[in-house]
Design a protein around this motif. Structure first.
Motif, PDB file in Angstrom:
ATOM      1  N   ARG A 218      -6.914 -26.736  -5.628  1.00  0.00           N
ATOM      2  CA  ARG A 218      -7.604 -25.546  -5.138  1.00  0.00           C
ATOM      3  C   ARG A 218      -9.071 -25.824  -4.833  1.00  0.00           C
ATOM      4  NH1 ARG A 218      -7.420 -20.553  -8.665  1.00  0.00           N
ATOM      5  NH2 ARG A 218      -7.487 -19.426  -6.690  1.00  0.00           N
ATOM      6  N   ILE A 315      -1.198 -15.143   1.820  1.00  0.00           N
ATOM      7  CA  ILE A 315      -2.643 -14.977   1.963  1.00  0.00           C
ATOM      8  C   ILE A 315      -3.275 -16.254   2.517  1.00  0.00           C
ATOM      9  CG2 ILE A 315      -2.832 -13.250   0.136  1.00  0.00           C
ATOM     10  CD1 ILE A 315      -3.745 -15.428  -1.762  1.00  0.00           C
ATOM     11  N   LYS A 316      -4.378 -16.089   3.238  1.00  0.00           N
ATOM     12  CA  LYS A 316      -5.035 -17.220   3.888  1.00  0.00           C
ATOM     13  C   LYS A 316      -6.103 -17.867   3.014  1.00  0.00           C
ATOM     14  CE  LYS A 316      -4.281 -15.310   8.529  1.00  0.00           C
ATOM     15  NZ  LYS A 316      -4.908 -14.834   9.774  1.00  0.00           N
ATOM     16  N   GLN A 317      -6.449 -17.209   1.898  1.00  0.00           N
ATOM     17  CA  GLN A 317      -7.523 -17.745   1.059  1.00  0.00           C
ATOM     18  C   GLN A 317      -7.093 -18.970   0.259  1.00  0.00           C
ATOM     19  OE1 GLN A 317      -6.627 -14.607   1.402  1.00  0.00           O
ATOM     20  NE2 GLN A 317      -8.285 -13.150   1.041  1.00  0.00           N
ATOM     21  N   GLU A 318      -5.797 -19.196   0.138  1.00  0.00           N
ATOM     22  CA  GLU A 318      -5.298 -20.365  -0.593  1.00  0.00           C
ATOM     23  C   GLU A 318      -4.884 -21.459   0.385  1.00  0.00           C
ATOM     24  OE1 GLU A 318      -4.315 -20.644  -4.474  1.00  0.00           O
ATOM     25  OE2 GLU A 318      -6.260 -19.717  -4.055  1.00  0.00           O
ATOM     26  N   LYS A 377      -6.314 -10.697  -3.617  1.00  0.00           N
ATOM     27  CA  LYS A 377      -6.945 -11.237  -2.403  1.00  0.00           C
ATOM     28  C   LYS A 377      -6.360 -10.678  -1.114  1.00  0.00           C
ATOM     29  CE  LYS A 377      -8.757 -15.519  -4.315  1.00  0.00           C
ATOM     30  NZ  LYS A 377      -8.892 -16.987  -4.155  1.00  0.00           N
ATOM     31  N   SER A 378      -5.208 -10.057  -1.181  1.00  0.00           N
ATOM     32  CA  SER A 378      -4.660  -9.441   0.042  1.00  0.00           C
ATOM     33  C   SER A 378      -5.375  -8.119   0.275  1.00  0.00           C
ATOM     34  CB  SER A 378      -3.156  -9.213  -0.102  1.00  0.00           C
ATOM     35  OG  SER A 378      -2.878  -8.396  -1.218  1.00  0.00           O
ATOM     36  N   LYS A 379      -5.908  -7.943   1.451  1.00  0.00           N
ATOM     37  CA  LYS A 379      -6.704  -6.747   1.747  1.00  0.00           C
ATOM     38  C   LYS A 379      -5.829  -5.552   2.127  1.00  0.00           C
ATOM     39  CE  LYS A 379     -10.466  -8.979   1.015  1.00  0.00           C
ATOM     40  NZ  LYS A 379     -11.213  -8.741  -0.245  1.00  0.00           N
TER      41      LYS A 379
END
Length: 556
Positions: A218, A315-318, A377-379
């Motif tokens: 990560r 999600i795109k943050q990972e 984290k999902s908006k």
């Protein structure tokens, strides 16, 4: 001091403890378990073995401290250090010193409730302090962890419960080691975990390198950096093992004489029967006596957690690489629930006697962690996640209905309950864009708590419990008949009742009997050769004759 109290309240640490603890306390009150009525929390191993261990612990600490290392109350004499390390080294057990032998069921109830609360608190601490999620969403995850299917199914196994409390703290320290190169907290807490209960700590030890790889992926991109950090992590684990060897070495030596000889020589490479039924364990209340003996992995968590898990992979943050590692870890544990070689590996190369898949709390912990990231984290609601979740609800419900006559741990009422709660969670998930984040999180918490509470209620209701008056009657009878016995001689005490094979150790006299997993193999063989009651894990000098009484210097 006031600032610390303020932080505890603002971060919902108090609530993370209180919610699971109060839910279980209200249930025990509803069942009228001592001290709230004439029922008790004692059932299966807790009533047949562990309660005597706790009685013996009290006797040792308060009256005979020399029994910590060796006791003649164990058969005709035996070492006790391995017994303590396997059953009794939890510092939380000291709470039981405030309850006499007759009132131990009440003490065990409060100790169990406290452990449910502490599991929620430690999980909330990890989530908030390491920024996996906010405090509101953290309450959903922490209460789901504390009231997970594993903890509800294993609430009678007090010797394992500390590890579900320690796991989030170990992970917190592991992240500190990986991200900040702070070694001491991890080394000390993992060493403490091994000393507390080496058996379940072994299962955590298998998970830790996998978690380290996930966490490193990560935050670090270069392979050289990743490799160096991972090697440091493994070195820290080894140091923890070395520190705890003061307990591990004598315990391992004793286990080799007994239970260690049961390590399997050959492995069944097949799959368990009907592995597709594992998904039914996500239905509330999917646990009963047959599941306790030879059942499937207890992986129940509220369905909103499964929705969050599916969302995590969208999600795109990972990073993609991190998601792949996450998927591989989930796949490995899922495979272990249906394939015997992995199952045996995770059980220290032994087939578990009752309570199968004792490591499944680690699987629940990891998917809860991923779900926390996904939900936080999902908006907004993710349509593919909605479709996959809806499809999974349909699959689980269909399998439950189709195999209704072939299984005994799920009924049609539980299926309807599952559908209602799961669809409710899915609807709340879908309206996220129209609600404030904290309000949305509390709605999810309500659904999650309802699911967890119903799972605990239905599952725990499937068992019968020893009455408190029955337990107290036998304890008082034993105390009256053994109070004048010398601590130096062996005594065969005639009884007009049959309770357990741990009476001697529990009551503090030398009676030629014992029941534990650390009994060495030669002792039952000796007892059996003389025609006495004996098994791999217990012995009882019950049918003495004039000749055998003379040989063993046994008085009657």
């Amino acid at each position: 001091m006031l600032e610390k109290i303020r932080k505890i309240i603002l971060n919902h640490y108090f609530l993370s403890f209180a919610l699971p603890a109060l839910i279980m306390l209200f249930y025990f009150y509803y069942r009228k378990m001592a001290p709230f009525g004439n029922s008790s929390i004692l059932t299966v191993d807790l009533g047949q073995q562990y309660v005597d261990m706790f009685s013996g612990m009290r006797e040792t600490i308060l009256h005979q401290p020399n029994q910590l290392f060796y006791s003649f109350a164990k058969n005709f004499g035996g070492e006790m250090f391995s017994e303590w390390s396997y059953y009794l080294f939890s510092p939380l057990n000291l709470l039981l010193l405030f309850f006499n032998q007759a009132n131990l069921p009440s003490g065990i109830l409060f100790l169990t409730v406290a452990r449910f609360g502490l599991a929620g608190l430690s999980m909330q601490y990890l989530l908030v302090r390491r920024n996996f999620t906010g405090k509101e969403m953290g309450l959903l995850i922490s209460s789901s962890y504390a009231l997970s299917g594993w903890f509800v199914a294993n609430q009678v196994n007090l010797l394992w419960q500390d590890q579900i409390i320690l796991l989030p703290l170990i992970i917190y320290a592991a992240i500190k080691l990986i991200n900040e190169q702070k070694y001491l907290p991890f080394v000390l807490i993992f060493a403490f975990s091994i000393i507390d209960n080496f058996y379940i700590a072994y299962m955590i030890g298998i998970f830790l390198p996998m978690f380290a790889i996930w966490q490193i992926s990560r935050y670090y991109s270069k392979f050289l950096n990743q490799s160096l950090i991972f090697l440091r992590f493994l070195s820290s684990m080894l140091l923890s093992v070395l520190i705890s060897s003061v307990v591990l070495i004598p315990t391992a030596f004793q286990l080799i004489q007994g239970k260690g000889q049961d390590t399997i020589a050959s492995i069944d490479w097949g799959f368990i029967q009907k592995p597709y039924l594992v998904i039914l364990k996500l239905i509330p209340g999917s646990f009963n006596f047959s599941q306790m003996k030879t059942g499937l992995a207890n992986i129940f968590v509220p369905f909103i957690i499964i929705i969050g898990l599916i969302t995590y992979f969208s999600i795109k943050q990972e990073k993609i690489s991190t998601k792949i590692i996450s998927g591989l870890i989930i796949a490995l544990y899922s495979l272990s629930f249906v394939w015997q070689p992995l199952n045996i590996l995770f059980h220290m190369m032994q087939y578990p006697v009752w309570y199968p898949y004792r490591y499944s709390f680690i699987f629940s912990f990891f998917i809860l962690l991923l779900a926390a990231i996904g939900l936080e984290k999902s908006k907004h609601a993710n349509f593919p996640s909605f479709v996959l979740s809806l499809l999974l609800i349909a699959v689980i419900s269909s399998v439950a209905v189709f195999f209704n006559k072939k299984i005994n741990f799920v009924n049609s009422q539980q299926v309807r309950l599952f559908i209602f709660l799961s669809v409710s969670a899915l609807l709340v998930y879908m309206v996220r864009s129209y609600m404030k984040h904290d309000v949305w999180a509390y709605f999810l918490l309500l659904i999650g708590l309802t699911s967890s509470a119903l799972n605990a209620y239905i599952s725990t209701n499937n068992f019968s419990y020893l009455t408190n008056s029955e337990y107290q009657r036998t304890v008082k009878a034993l105390q009256q008949s053994t109070s004048d016995l010398s601590k130096k001689g062996f005594y065969r005490v005639g009884q007009t009742f049959s309770r357990t094979r741990g009476d001697a150790f529990a009551t503090g006299y030398n009676g030629g009997m014992h029941f534990s997993s650390t009994v060495d193999k030669t002792t039952p063989e000796l007892f059996g050769a003389f025609g006495q009651v004996a098994n791999d894990y217990y012995t009882s000098y019950s049918f003495g004759t004039v000749l055998t009484d003379a040989i063993f210097d046994m008085k009657y």
